[in-house]
Design a protein around this motif. Structure first.
Motif, PDB file in Angstrom:
ATOM      1  N   SER A 179      -7.839   0.072   4.221  1.00 29.05           N
ATOM      2  CA  SER A 179      -6.921   1.181   4.480  1.00 29.05           C
ATOM      3  C   SER A 179      -7.670   2.509   4.511  1.00 29.05           C
ATOM      4  O   SER A 179      -8.211   2.963   3.488  1.00 29.05           O
ATOM      5  CB  SER A 179      -5.818   1.226   3.415  1.00 29.05           C
ATOM      6  OG  SER A 179      -5.058   2.410   3.542  1.00 29.05           O
ATOM      7  N   TYR A 187      -6.324  -3.059  -0.970  1.00 27.15           N
ATOM      8  CA  TYR A 187      -6.311  -2.783   0.481  1.00 27.15           C
ATOM      9  C   TYR A 187      -7.597  -2.057   0.879  1.00 27.15           C
ATOM     10  O   TYR A 187      -7.577  -0.863   1.208  1.00 27.15           O
ATOM     11  CB  TYR A 187      -5.070  -1.966   0.844  1.00 27.15           C
ATOM     12  CG  TYR A 187      -3.774  -2.659   0.501  1.00 27.15           C
ATOM     13  CD1 TYR A 187      -3.236  -3.626   1.345  1.00 27.15           C
ATOM     14  CD2 TYR A 187      -3.097  -2.369  -0.686  1.00 27.15           C
ATOM     15  CE1 TYR A 187      -2.059  -4.294   1.022  1.00 27.15           C
ATOM     16  CE2 TYR A 187      -1.916  -3.030  -1.014  1.00 27.15           C
ATOM     17  CZ  TYR A 187      -1.417  -3.989  -0.157  1.00 27.15           C
ATOM     18  OH  TYR A 187      -0.244  -4.639  -0.476  1.00 27.15           O
ATOM     19  N   ALA A 224       0.832  -1.202   0.000  1.00 30.27           N
ATOM     20  CA  ALA A 224       0.000   0.000   0.000  1.00 30.27           C
ATOM     21  C   ALA A 224       0.867   1.252   0.000  1.00 30.27           C
ATOM     22  O   ALA A 224       0.547   2.249  -0.649  1.00 30.27           O
ATOM     23  CB  ALA A 224      -0.922  -0.008   1.219  1.00 30.27           C
TER      24      ALA A 224
END
Length: 312
Positions: free
Chosen positions: A283, A280, A250
């Protein structure tokens, strides 16, 4: 006599190990322990079970087997070092230090063992014994690159950049293909205000490695340095190589999107962040960045719709 080679301690996902057991005809040989043939056979079973468990990532079980083996052969330095490795894998640094210290006492100190013990001390926040074992490792074997690299690590831990750089460079003179050390050297050059030297160091590392195997941290550092020396287009190309991998982090995708935005390439940044969100989804940082872009550029919505269609 028993010779054991533990599989690489970093072997999660790769169940590779080699166990070679060479038994003597009697215990009157040069073994440092005294045992009956029955005890020898039983301890070999514990050792084999411990090694198998370690290579399967079952470190707690491996510890139990190896502790039994060590109890049967308390004067075997190799077994104690293997037990120390398993303990360290579980974050049990102080018990690992105790086992490795005893192993070194039982056997003539080897530079690699001194480095391992010093590293445990350093991880435990004990800088003085760590630096002592760094010096000892060099005294035992001045040709071991890991010994110089570890002393550099202890210097770096105290903020002694110039001294650390000298030790790292000595390590590289003994082993030119040493990615961890090359990255540290580049970081130190950068901290000392020499971005061109830092970039040259990272470039040598990347040139030693096929493109698809180039370490992501090296590509990210190269991109940061290219930005510092005013070459954003080159920085984007470097990060796009890392971003194309299925296991991209990420952090790498965020860095690429930020450079793309700074270069005025908001549509490219949107594509990068959309892929990051897919990889992700939990996130918060990625979600916030994408939301910020959505609020500032109407093209992002169509890019997201296209990505959603393609992913179905």
């Amino acid at each position: 006599k028993v010779t054991i080679r533990l599989c690489d301690s970093g072997c999660p996902g790769r169940l590779l190990f080699v166990i070679a057991v060479l038994l003597s005809i009697s215990c009157g040989c040069r073994c440092p322990w005294k045992c009956s043939s029955t005890d020898l056979t039983q301890s070999n079973r514990w050792i084999q079970s411990g090694m198998e468990a370690a290579c399967n990532g079952e470190h707690s079980q491996a510890e139990q087997w190896l502790r039994q083996a060590v109890a049967a052969r308390p004067n075997d330095p190799v077994l104690r070092e293997q037990l120390a490795d398993v303990l360290a894998q579980q974050g049990k640094r102080q018990p690992a230090i105790e086992q490795l210290t005893r192993a070194i006492e039982l056997n003539k100190a080897e530079a690699a063992s001194c480095v391992k013990l010093g590293s445990l001390y350093l991880q435990n926040g004990q800088w003085i014994p760590a630096s002592q074992f760094a010096r000892k490792a060099i005294q035992v074997d001045r040709s071991l690159p890991e010994a110089w690299a570890f002393r550099g690590e202890t210097k770096l831990a105290k903020g002694q950049l110039t001294e650390a750089l000298s030790d790292y460079q000595r390590a590289l003179s003994l082993r030119d293909d040493y990615p961890e050390v090359q990255l540290q050297v580049a970081q130190i050059h950068r901290q000392l205000g020499h971005p061109l030297r830092a970039f040259s160091t990272v470039e040598r590392l990347l040139n030693q490695t096929p493109p698809q195997r180039q370490p992501e941290p090296a590509l990210m550092l190269a991109a940061e340095l290219l930005i510092e020396i005013q070459q954003p287009a080159q920085a984007i190309r470097r990060l796009q190589l890392a971003a194309s991998r299925p296991d991209v982090s990420a952090e790498c995708l965020l860095q690429l999107s930020e450079i793309q935005l700074a270069a005025g390439r908001s549509a490219d940044a949107a594509v990068t962040l959309t892929r990051a969100r897919q990889l992700y989804p939990d996130s918060g940082i990625i979600a916030a960045k994408l939301s910020e872009l959505n609020g500032g550029d109407a093209r992002i919505a169509s890019v997201q719709r296209m990505q959603d269609v393609l992913s179905r």
